[in-house]
Every structure is written in structure tokens, then in C-alpha cells.
Design an enzyme around this catalytic site. Structure first.
Site, PDB file in Angstrom:
ATOM      1  N   HIS A  66       0.027  -2.661 -42.342  1.00  0.00           N
ATOM      2  CA  HIS A  66      -0.622  -3.090 -40.702  1.00  0.00           C
ATOM      3  C   HIS A  66      -0.547  -4.870 -40.029  1.00  0.00           C
ATOM      4  CE1 HIS A  66      -3.715  -5.664 -42.524  1.00  0.00           C
ATOM      5  NE2 HIS A  66      -4.015  -4.584 -42.935  1.00  0.00           N
ATOM      6  N   ASP A 175      -2.555 -10.388 -45.224  1.00  0.00           N
ATOM      7  CA  ASP A 175      -2.983  -9.158 -44.956  1.00  0.00           C
ATOM      8  C   ASP A 175      -3.465  -9.275 -44.007  1.00  0.00           C
ATOM      9  OD1 ASP A 175      -4.678  -7.026 -45.506  1.00  0.00           O
ATOM     10  OD2 ASP A 175      -6.480  -8.035 -45.613  1.00  0.00           O
ATOM     11  N   GLU A 204      -5.766  -2.190 -37.916  1.00  0.00           N
ATOM     12  CA  GLU A 204      -6.566  -1.786 -39.417  1.00  0.00           C
ATOM     13  C   GLU A 204      -7.658  -2.720 -39.481  1.00  0.00           C
ATOM     14  OE1 GLU A 204      -7.060  -1.976 -44.150  1.00  0.00           O
ATOM     15  OE2 GLU A 204      -6.583  -3.305 -42.077  1.00  0.00           O
ATOM     16  N   GLU A 205      -8.269  -3.649 -39.481  1.00  0.00           N
ATOM     17  CA  GLU A 205      -8.980  -4.596 -39.452  1.00  0.00           C
ATOM     18  C   GLU A 205     -11.121  -3.974 -38.884  1.00  0.00           C
ATOM     19  OE1 GLU A 205      -8.862  -6.179 -42.226  1.00  0.00           O
ATOM     20  OE2 GLU A 205      -6.785  -7.303 -42.757  1.00  0.00           O
ATOM     21  N   HIS A 316      -8.709 -13.173 -45.379  1.00  0.00           N
ATOM     22  CA  HIS A 316      -9.783 -12.916 -44.445  1.00  0.00           C
ATOM     23  C   HIS A 316     -10.125 -14.542 -44.585  1.00  0.00           C
ATOM     24  CE1 HIS A 316     -10.534  -8.482 -43.440  1.00  0.00           C
ATOM     25  NE2 HIS A 316      -9.250  -8.783 -44.509  1.00  0.00           N
TER      26      HIS A 316
HETATM   27 ZN   LIG Z   1      -5.247  -5.115 -44.777  1.00  0.00          ZN
END
Ligand SMILES: [Zn+2]
Length: 349
Positions: A66, A175, A204-205, A316
Site C-alpha cells: 500500500h 509502513d 489500506e490504512e 504510525h
Molecule cells: Zn501497512
């Protein structure tokens, strides 16, 4: 510096909150376009790269990573010219006060405001204000100016620049720019014994949204989601210190998470290949997190799926850390597993 680290740095620095991944797409395109047969962007913004295979007729493998990162979006303006914002994806409010950010297409510098300690009463000095109490200061002095510079819907990302530090590197959005880096590498390699459809997914998140529609269009026989997953290998207070994944122990393979369960034949294929290639790997501790595989495996009549990830600390947050060794080993494992794919991995025994 190796090519993977070059690409990771390039992709990490690109801004791309969920729903606004255009700069990441722009950064990826030149890295892959001469290595694939067809490249297109779908209605939601997924970048879909098709690479014809050699050998097995009609076997189609979708590999996803992603493009979107967690960040913020402008939702309102104050009379003083500051921005009111909401988070996009999971970011704890306590991380935000005092951070520097980049706002919008022009990357306008901004600061997430923080009340000075002098004006904070003792009882709340160590408490984090919730995001609706915070504003982003971009130097505008009126509501009009703020609305012009950063209208509602403008994306905000962390102002973090990629850097290497010894055997590790740091940057924002590992990420899943780590996964994007591995997918770029996979598409630059090959050909493979099947048709490879590399999908750089959106959103995606916020709920695996891009992967779901892409998988519907691609209709793969099997899918691999590439991720930058959490490494929680820091010292803990509790007696049990077994981490979900740890830096330096190689790529993390998911057997099960909150979003799906890996079919045992796919899991053992990756473990067998890793052993044969001498690649150290770790099994991500189950029950935590979800990936694009959670969306893909439930598409159409079902798609056997697996997730392989690069462990990253502090995901994150404004800055994550990974080990070059883990990134390289992840790319090696995914490529080796792909080269040894067979139709039997898809067929139910
Ligand atoms: Zn991810």
C-alpha cells in the site's frame, strides 16, 4: 548505498495520506515502467503493473503493497488563520503536539501548536490534548489566508526526511513504503513462472479499500501482501518481552492476524524457500494488525493469501526505523519464493 535503500528513501519522502497517494504513484512509476508489460491506474488510484510470466499458463499472482501513509487532513479554519485537522489512519493524539508537518501540494511548512508549559496548569502538564483541541500553524494571519493556502481536504504529512544511521535507517511511512520498495524490486526482476500483477494500493490504512477493488479487477489465483510491520522489540516493563517482530531477525511471515489466516501450504512454501536459501525469517506473533491480504482474500470467490513484512519500529508515528538487512532479506525471500511458485500452491488438496 544499495538500490533498495535508494528506493526506500525516495518513496519514504513522498507525501501520500490515504486517498491522496498521487506523489507516491509518481515516484514509483519511473522505477518500474520499463520492466513491466502494462501499467494503469484504476478509479480509486491503485497503480496496477502487469508482467507476463514464462512457463505455467494461466496462473496469476497478485502482489500488493500500500502506498498510503497515516497523516492528517484539514477540516476547518480558525478566525486567527490556524488549521483544524483530523487524523487519517491510526495515530495516537499524544504524538502530535509540537511536531513539524508539511501541508498540501506545495509542502507548506507547519507546526502543530502546543501550549507553553508556563501556561499549562500542573494537573495537565503531562497530559496529551485530543486532536480537536490542537491547531496547525502555517503562518497565515487570517481565516481567508488559511482557507486559500490550505482549503478543507488538504493533506498534511509529517515533516520527516529519510536518513541512514549505521546498519539502520529512519524515515516516515515505512509502513508501507518498505513493502512498496520490495514490490518495486520484484517487478524489476523476473520474469517469473506465472503472470505477476503488482498492485500499489490506496487507502489500506482506513480499511484495506484499494486492495479490495484491485483484487476484484485482477481476479488473482493467489496473493501476497508486502508490508512494513510493527517491531515492538524495545525493553518492556512486563516480564514477557517476546516481541511481535524484532529488528534484525529477517522478514516476518504472517500465519494469522486480525484480518485473515494464511493457508498452511502457502506458509510452508515461504518457510521452505527461506530455509533452502539460508534466509533467516520470523513468524509474526498472531492476532495483531491487519493487511491488504485481509481485503484480498475475501474478494470474488476467495483468494489464498499471505503477508510478508519488513519489521519496522515506531510505525504510525512521525518516524520509523528499520534494518537494511531485514529489507534486503525480505526482497530476497519474496523473489525466491516467487521463482519457485507452482500451480499446486493454488489448487486445494
Ligand atoms: Zn501497512
Amino acid at each position: 548505498m544499495n538500490e533498495l535503500i535508494d528506493h526506500l528513501g525516495l518513496l519514504s519522502n513522498a507525501p501520500g495520506i490515504s486517498g491522496q497517494e498521487i506523489e507516491v504513484r509518481r515516484a514509483i512509476r519511473p522505477l518500474i515502467e520499463t520492466h513491466v508489460d502494462n501499467l494503469r491506474v484504476d478509479a480509486l488510484g491503485n497503480l496496477i503493473a502487469y508482467k507476463a510470466g514464462q512457463g505455467t499458463e494461466g496462473l496469476r499472482v497478485m502482489v500488493s503493497a500500500h502506498m498510503d501513509e497515516v497523516g492528517m487532513m484539514v477540516i476547518d479554519h480558525t478566525g486567527e488563520g490556524d488549521l483544524r485537522v483530523a487524523t487519517v489512519g491510526g495515530i495516537p493524539d499524544r504524538l502530535l503536539p509540537g511536531l513539524t508537518v508539511r501541508v498540501g501540494d506545495q509542502a507548506i511548512p507547519g507546526v502543530i501548536g502546543l501550549q507553553a508549559i508556563h501556561r499549562t496548569d500542573r494537573s495537565s502538564v503531562n497530559k496529551a490534548p485530543s486532536i480537536d483541541k490542537l491547531v496547525v500553524d502555517i503562518g497565515a494571519t487570517s481565516r481567508d489566508e488559511a482557507e486559500r493556502l490550505a482549503p478543507v481536504g488538504t493533506a498534511i504529512v509529517f515533516a520527516t526526511t529519510f536518513e541512514t544511521m549505521g546498519s539502520r535507517c529512519m524515515g516516515k511511512a515505512f509502513d508501507d513504503r518498505a513493502g512498496c520498495t520490495v514490490l518495486v524490486d520484484l517487478l524489476r526482476g523476473g520474469p517469473y513462472p506465472f503472470d505477476l500483477v503488482g498492485v500499489f494500493t490506496v487507502q489500506e490504512e482506513v480499511g484495506l479499500r484499494g486492495a479490495q477493488v484491485a483484487a476484484y479487477a485482477v481476479a488473482p489465483d493467489v496473493a501476497i501482501a508486502l508490508e512494513g510491520t510493527l517491531a515492538d522489540d524495545l525493553p518492556k516493563d512486563e516480564a514477557d518481552v517476546s516481541p511481535t517482530t524484532a529488528l534484525g531477525r529477517g522478514p516476518a511471515i504472517t500465519a494469522m492476524d486480525r484480518s485473515y489466516i494464511t493457508p498452511p501450504r502457502l506458509l510452508s512454501h515461504f518457510m521452505r524457500v527461506a530455509d533452502a536459501e539460508g534466509i533467516t525469517y520470523q513468524i509474526k506473533q498472531p492476532g495483531i494488525g491487519g493487511t491488504d491480504a485481509g481485503g484480498i482474500h475475501r474478494t470474488r470467490a476467495g483468494v489464498p493469501s499471505i503477508t510478508v513484512a519488513v519489521p519496522c519500529r515506531y510505525i504510525h508515528s512521525p518516524v520509523s526505523v528499520l534494518r537494511e538487512h531485514d529489507l534486503t532479506a525480505c526482497a530476497r525471500l519474496v523473489a525466491a519464493a516467487a521463482h519457485q511458485f507452482t500451480p499446486e500452491l493454488v489448487a486445494r488438496p
